[in-house]
Scaffold this active site. Structure first.
Site, PDB file in Angstrom:
ATOM      1  N   TYR A 179       0.860  -1.190   0.000  1.00  0.00           N
ATOM      2  CA  TYR A 179       0.000   0.000   0.000  1.00  0.00           C
ATOM      3  C   TYR A 179       0.891   1.233   0.000  1.00  0.00           C
ATOM      4  O   TYR A 179       1.837   1.324   0.790  1.00  0.00           O
ATOM      5  CB  TYR A 179      -0.890   0.003   1.247  1.00  0.00           C
ATOM      6  CG  TYR A 179      -1.773   1.220   1.389  1.00  0.00           C
ATOM      7  CD1 TYR A 179      -2.803   1.475   0.487  1.00  0.00           C
ATOM      8  CD2 TYR A 179      -1.590   2.122   2.447  1.00  0.00           C
ATOM      9  CE1 TYR A 179      -3.622   2.594   0.626  1.00  0.00           C
ATOM     10  CE2 TYR A 179      -2.410   3.242   2.594  1.00  0.00           C
ATOM     11  CZ  TYR A 179      -3.421   3.467   1.684  1.00  0.00           C
ATOM     12  OH  TYR A 179      -4.238   4.567   1.824  1.00  0.00           O
ATOM     13  N   ASP A 228       9.167   2.765  -0.274  1.00  0.00           N
ATOM     14  CA  ASP A 228       8.123   3.370   0.548  1.00  0.00           C
ATOM     15  C   ASP A 228       8.354   2.919   1.985  1.00  0.00           C
ATOM     16  O   ASP A 228       7.993   1.810   2.368  1.00  0.00           O
ATOM     17  CB  ASP A 228       6.740   2.961   0.058  1.00  0.00           C
ATOM     18  CG  ASP A 228       5.628   3.604   0.890  1.00  0.00           C
ATOM     19  OD1 ASP A 228       5.938   4.167   1.970  1.00  0.00           O
ATOM     20  OD2 ASP A 228       4.462   3.533   0.464  1.00  0.00           O
ATOM     21  N   LYS A 255       4.337   8.610   9.062  1.00  0.00           N
ATOM     22  CA  LYS A 255       4.120   7.958  10.363  1.00  0.00           C
ATOM     23  C   LYS A 255       5.121   8.422  11.442  1.00  0.00           C
ATOM     24  O   LYS A 255       4.981   9.526  11.930  1.00  0.00           O
ATOM     25  CB  LYS A 255       4.046   6.450  10.174  1.00  0.00           C
ATOM     26  CG  LYS A 255       2.831   6.124   9.265  1.00  0.00           C
ATOM     27  CD  LYS A 255       2.379   4.697   9.202  1.00  0.00           C
ATOM     28  CE  LYS A 255       1.035   4.610   8.497  1.00  0.00           C
ATOM     29  NZ  LYS A 255       1.018   3.925   7.226  1.00  0.00           N
TER      30      LYS A 255
HETATM   31  C1  LIG Z   1       0.350   4.463   5.917  1.00  0.00           C
HETATM   32  C2  LIG Z   1       1.079   4.238   4.651  1.00  0.00           C
HETATM   33  C3  LIG Z   1       0.964   5.118   3.556  1.00  0.00           C
HETATM   34  C4  LIG Z   1      -0.020   6.238   3.537  1.00  0.00           C
HETATM   35  O1  LIG Z   1       0.236   7.202   4.512  1.00  0.00           O
HETATM   36  P1  LIG Z   1      -0.960   8.179   4.968  1.00  0.00           P
HETATM   37  O2  LIG Z   1      -0.282   9.136   5.888  1.00  0.00           O
HETATM   38  O3  LIG Z   1      -1.983   7.298   5.613  1.00  0.00           O
HETATM   39  O4  LIG Z   1      -1.479   8.833   3.738  1.00  0.00           O
HETATM   40  C5  LIG Z   1       1.779   4.914   2.463  1.00  0.00           C
HETATM   41  N1  LIG Z   1       2.645   3.896   2.421  1.00  0.00           N
HETATM   42  C6  LIG Z   1       2.774   3.020   3.442  1.00  0.00           C
HETATM   43  C7  LIG Z   1       3.779   1.924   3.341  1.00  0.00           C
HETATM   44  C8  LIG Z   1       1.982   3.156   4.570  1.00  0.00           C
HETATM   45  O5  LIG Z   1       2.090   2.250   5.557  1.00  0.00           O
END
Ligand SMILES: *Cc1c(COP(=O)(O)O)cnc(C)c1O
Length: 441
Positions: free
Chosen positions: A148, A243, A276
């Site tokens: 994601y 990511d 995060k």
């Molecule tokens: C949480 C998450 C996102 C999205 O971040 P948001 O602040 O919720 O938009 C993107 N990539 C990864 C791997 C994530 O865990």
């Protein structure tokens, strides 16, 4: 104290929320759809604990889905936020604190020469994608099933029906045209990776990947897979985008990339995405990379990207205080040790209860799966994760919640331990797990 005290109940708040907010929530997984039941409305949080509207206490293993690595209400973080608030909420002009946070991030992530701050992981991943396309002049991108990267259109894609076919939108409202440049492959599948690169490698702007995938619970990108992915990207002129919104400053101080670099000397992604933990609980995220790539961004280059609240003074204060705390000597060793003891304790109780389970952890992030057979191998991709025991997970989730242990309400989500989780909290969690696991038989 809190304005939320009984007679509020989670059930009546949910009913009230559903009237004014779609599904009663502002982010879908909070609605407990995967596990059923009533979401807990949180009134306050302190240390390792959440307190719901009914005054019930939970040991929190979600940590706001990752950011709260220090636990809730860490004094140094609160002090920094309070001080920042007193100096104004937002200026729309550059500040010293943005420089300090950028310097701090770059010090911890040597693959990046420059970084830009944004407000959410979604925004960071979307911007990284545009940057990769702008920098390479190519349109096609590759991602992996189960990863994601936020909810930008081009990234909301599931795998197509055959080898190296283009994906299909996973959400209504995303035109097929928008994802026609997005290739989706199974995670950890070397043969398909080779095939996709030989067909499309020279058209690829970038490959985006969660190096340890926390959005299918906990699945590591294998070393041979990551090594080959790096080689293929270099060979074909595609940028490798890590990511690390979840893994950054969470699995290790230098993120998952520091673990791969340890095993594969010289290994580095071209672009990295953070969120995060980097904001410590405030809306803050970032993307960064090599200087020549970052120079493509406006105002230096032709790739447009902007944000009214980007580098917000309160969010940067919160992020900076958080990043400083996690650099204290021994912080990650201690966090990793605690997280490992939780996971191994859980597996031991499952074994004793005769419930097949596998699990893994790295730094302050963990995952566990109810497997169907007595296997010791962890799921390696989305299909294998989805083949684990959903009904058993859901019953376990509710048994734990009843005992005041708050796990992520879906089997495809990772769990998080914070520095505020004490030995006593872990013991209490494992005692609850022992009882919950026995009840599954
Ligand atoms: C949480 C998450 C996102 C999205 O971040 P948001 O602040 O919720 O938009 C993107 N990539 C990864 C791997 C994530 O865990």
């Amino acid at each position: 104290m809190s304005s939320q005290q009984p007679p509020f109940t989670n059930a009546n708040l949910f009913e009230r929320a559903e009237r004014v907010i779609p599904g009663g929530v502002n982010s879908p997984v909070r609605a407990f759809r995967a596990v059923g039941g009533t979401p807990r409305f949180i009134a306050k949080a302190q240390g390792a604990y959440l307190f719901d509207a009914e005054g019930k206490r939970y040991i929190d293993y979600i940590g706001s889905w990752g950011p709260m690595i220090l636990g809730h209400g860490h004094p140094a973080v609160l002090d920094a936020v309070h001080a920042a608030v007193n100096e104004g909420l937002s200026y729309g002009a550059p500040t010293l604190r943005e420089i300090e946070l950028a310097e701090e991030i770059l010090k911890l992530v040597p693959s990046m020469d420059q970084v830009r701050l944004v407000s959410s992981g979604t925004e960071a991943a979307m911007s990284a994608l545009r940057l990769a396309r702008g920098a390479t002049g190519r349109s096609m991108i590759m991602k992996f099933e189960g990863c994601y990267h936020g909810h930008a259109d081009a990234l909301l894609v599931k795998a197509g029906s055959g080898l190296a076919t283009l994906g299909h939108p996973t959400s209504a409202g995303v035109p097929a045209d928008v994802v026609k440049h997005t290739l989706v492959l199974p995670y950890n599948d070397l043969a398909q990776l080779e095939a996709a690169f030989s067909l499309h490698g020279d058209q690829l702007a970038c490959v985006m990947i969660e190096p340890i995938c926390g959005n299918m619970n906990f699945v590591r990108g294998s070393l041979p897979f990551m090594q080959r992915l790096r080689e293929l990207c270099t060979q074909h002129g595609a940028l490798l985008v890590f990511d690390e919104v979840m893994t950054g400053f969470r699995v290790a101080l230098g993120g998952a990339q520091s673990l791969y670099a340890k095993a594969l000397p010289g290994f580095a992604p071209d672009i990295s995405v953070f969120g995060k933990v980097i904001g410590g609980g405030m809306p803050l995220a970032a993307f960064g990379g090599r200087r020549d790539v970052m120079a493509q961004l406006a105002p230096l280059g032709p790739v447009y990207q902007a944000g009214t609240l980007s580098g917000n003074p309160v969010a940067t204060a919160c992020g900076l205080a958080t990043l400083r705390e996690i650099q204290r000597p021994g912080f990650f060793d201690r966090l990793a040790e605690r997280t490992r003891s939780l996971t191994t304790g859980l597996l031991a109780h499952a074994h004793d209860a005769g419930i097949p389970m596998v699990g893994d952890s790295e730094g302050g992030m963990f995952g566990f799966f109810f497997t169907s057979t007595n296997t010791t191998s962890l799921p390696q991709n989305y299909t294998e994760v989805m083949a684990t025991h959903k009904e058993r997970f859901n019953r376990f989730f509710h048994a734990m919640l009843d005992q005041g242990i708050y796990l992520a309400p879906a089997l495809y989500e990772a769990g998080f331990v914070s520095a505020a989780h004490s030995d006593e909290d872990l013991q209490q969690t494992l005692a609850a797990a022992e009882q919950s696991l026995r009840s599954l038989n």
